[in-house]
Design a protein around this motif. Sequence first.
Motif, PDB file in Angstrom:
ATOM      1  N   LEU A  66      -0.686  10.706  -7.484  1.00 48.64           N
ATOM      2  CA  LEU A  66      -1.684   9.730  -7.021  1.00 48.64           C
ATOM      3  C   LEU A  66      -2.713  10.405  -6.134  1.00 48.64           C
ATOM      4  CD1 LEU A  66       0.728   6.788  -6.103  1.00 48.64           C
ATOM      5  CD2 LEU A  66      -0.631   7.055  -8.194  1.00 48.64           C
ATOM      6  N   ASN A  67      -3.965  10.001  -6.281  1.00 46.69           N
ATOM      7  CA  ASN A  67      -5.056  10.491  -5.450  1.00 46.69           C
ATOM      8  C   ASN A  67      -5.730   9.328  -4.752  1.00 46.69           C
ATOM      9  OD1 ASN A  67      -4.845  13.290  -6.331  1.00 46.69           O
ATOM     10  ND2 ASN A  67      -5.689  12.595  -8.285  1.00 46.69           N
ATOM     11  N   ALA A  68      -6.401   9.622  -3.634  1.00 40.34           N
ATOM     12  CA  ALA A  68      -7.117   8.575  -2.909  1.00 40.34           C
ATOM     13  C   ALA A  68      -8.078   7.865  -3.867  1.00 40.34           C
ATOM     14  CB  ALA A  68      -7.878   9.201  -1.740  1.00 40.34           C
ATOM     15  N   PRO A  69      -8.191   6.542  -3.779  1.00 41.77           N
ATOM     16  CA  PRO A  69      -7.685   5.651  -2.720  1.00 41.77           C
ATOM     17  C   PRO A  69      -6.281   5.103  -2.979  1.00 41.77           C
ATOM     18  CG  PRO A  69      -9.125   4.420  -4.184  1.00 41.77           C
ATOM     19  CD  PRO A  69      -9.129   5.826  -4.692  1.00 41.77           C
ATOM     20  N   TYR A  70      -5.468   5.770  -3.825  1.00 39.32           N
ATOM     21  CA  TYR A  70      -4.070   5.407  -4.042  1.00 39.32           C
ATOM     22  C   TYR A  70      -3.909   3.958  -4.529  1.00 39.32           C
ATOM     23  CZ  TYR A  70      -3.773   9.507  -1.027  1.00 39.32           C
ATOM     24  OH  TYR A  70      -3.940  10.739  -0.477  1.00 39.32           O
ATOM     25  N   THR A  71      -4.604   3.624  -5.588  1.00 39.01           N
ATOM     26  CA  THR A  71      -4.537   2.273  -6.153  1.00 39.01           C
ATOM     27  C   THR A  71      -3.178   2.047  -6.807  1.00 39.01           C
ATOM     28  OG1 THR A  71      -6.911   2.300  -6.577  1.00 39.01           O
ATOM     29  CG2 THR A  71      -5.613   0.645  -7.759  1.00 39.01           C
ATOM     30  N   MET A  73       3.615  10.041   3.230  1.00 42.20           N
ATOM     31  CA  MET A  73       2.714   9.537   2.206  1.00 42.20           C
ATOM     32  C   MET A  73       2.232  10.668   1.302  1.00 42.20           C
ATOM     33  SD  MET A  73      -0.641   7.071   2.552  1.00 42.20           S
ATOM     34  CE  MET A  73      -1.853   8.357   2.857  1.00 42.20           C
ATOM     35  N   SER A  74       1.993  11.853   1.876  1.00 42.41           N
ATOM     36  CA  SER A  74       1.521  12.973   1.066  1.00 42.41           C
ATOM     37  C   SER A  74       2.569  13.379   0.033  1.00 42.41           C
ATOM     38  CB  SER A  74       1.150  14.152   1.957  1.00 42.41           C
ATOM     39  OG  SER A  74       2.272  14.596   2.705  1.00 42.41           O
ATOM     40  N   ASP A  75       3.855  13.407   0.442  1.00 42.48           N
ATOM     41  CA  ASP A  75       4.927  13.739  -0.501  1.00 42.48           C
ATOM     42  C   ASP A  75       5.027  12.676  -1.589  1.00 42.48           C
ATOM     43  OD1 ASP A  75       5.576  16.045   0.823  1.00 42.48           O
ATOM     44  OD2 ASP A  75       7.252  15.184   1.941  1.00 42.48           O
ATOM     45  N   LEU A  76       4.881  11.413  -1.191  1.00 43.20           N
ATOM     46  CA  LEU A  76       4.972  10.309  -2.139  1.00 43.20           C
ATOM     47  C   LEU A  76       3.825  10.368  -3.137  1.00 43.20           C
ATOM     48  CD1 LEU A  76       6.916   7.928  -2.519  1.00 43.20           C
ATOM     49  CD2 LEU A  76       5.344   6.507  -1.203  1.00 43.20           C
ATOM     50  N   ALA A  77       2.620  10.636  -2.641  1.00 49.78           N
ATOM     51  CA  ALA A  77       1.459  10.730  -3.529  1.00 49.78           C
ATOM     52  C   ALA A  77       1.605  11.910  -4.482  1.00 49.78           C
ATOM     53  CB  ALA A  77       0.188  10.869  -2.701  1.00 49.78           C
ATOM     54  N   THR A 119       0.859  -1.177   0.000  1.00 46.39           N
ATOM     55  CA  THR A 119       0.000   0.000   0.000  1.00 46.39           C
ATOM     56  C   THR A 119       0.898   1.231   0.000  1.00 46.39           C
ATOM     57  OG1 THR A 119      -0.108   0.212   2.412  1.00 46.39           O
ATOM     58  CG2 THR A 119      -1.747  -1.236   1.351  1.00 46.39           C
ATOM     59  N   LEU A 120       0.345   2.359  -0.386  1.00 43.31           N
ATOM     60  CA  LEU A 120       1.160   3.569  -0.456  1.00 43.31           C
ATOM     61  C   LEU A 120       1.677   3.969   0.920  1.00 43.31           C
ATOM     62  CD1 LEU A 120       2.115   5.611  -2.603  1.00 43.31           C
ATOM     63  CD2 LEU A 120       0.250   7.109  -1.858  1.00 43.31           C
TER      64      LEU A 120
END
Length: 310
Positions: free
Chosen positions: A89-94, A80-84, A68-69
């Motif tokens: 990537l946006n929620a749900p971070y598939t 996680m926010s920096d990685l997304a 998972t992210l």
Amino acid sequence: MRRMSLICLVAVVSASLAACASNPREPARVDYRSFGNGSSSSSSSSARSPRRASMNCGSGYTVRTNDTLSEIAERCGVSMSDLAGTNGLNAPYTLRVGQTIAMPRPPVHVVQRGENLYRIGLRYGVPFQQLANHNGIRAPYEIEVGQQINLPVGTQVASTTSGGSSRAPTSASNRDTYTPPPAEAGAPRFDWPIRGQVLSSFGRRPNGERNDGINIEAPSGAEVRAAAPGQVVYAGSELAGYGQLVLIRHSGGYVTAYAHNSRLLVREGDQISRGQIIAQAGATGTVDRPQVHFEIRSGVNPVDPMSYLN
């Protein structure tokens, strides 16, 4: 370069010191630990596998089964926010197996004229020792104009406007008419660390450099006293140019600095009372005659001591 060093040390005061005194200015620190081996049942192997310890993911990470992210962020030691954000990537971070997740690029600060590692650390709320270790810079922490200083991932980039610069006189011609701004409401009372002629006032100089405090003429060996009660957060001579230096943390997030001493009479961690002798004046560092360089900082911002001194 010597000024840069002092600013980075105050960064230590604002950030590193806060680690010991729950100062709200210190960036939150995350302790990445491995979880999951707490089950006493042998059937726990069928449960979700424990999180892995933090690792060096380099510039990217390849997604594995059941990743998972949030787990990747924890495993790689990034938010996680920096990685997304880095990967759009946006929620749900598939995620999909085999997908490459790029790691956030650490922010960089380019050294400007008049800066030192202490000043840079203070600006970003990062202890100067941490910046030094992060960049492989050893004492006396010398840096050059144009040099890139890597900041820890997640560091909030501050405004390029230097705090308090608008308060400073810009040339010798207007110094006679310059009136220090009033002290902030609720600030502690500060006494003079030593009495003497002010050799250099607060603010920007005609050559473009800044003085974040005042320099007070003093006889060699004269007693230097604490301007207000507080705790010694630094006492040493690691910062090039400042000689023997003392930093004291006070109530309300204020810090005072006393540089160029010939001898220090306190140690880190000491609780100090107002007027207590903390050092003897000298000409250590890059000055050619005995004096005391004195600063007052509100949080990370230098303020004109003449507005606060009684």
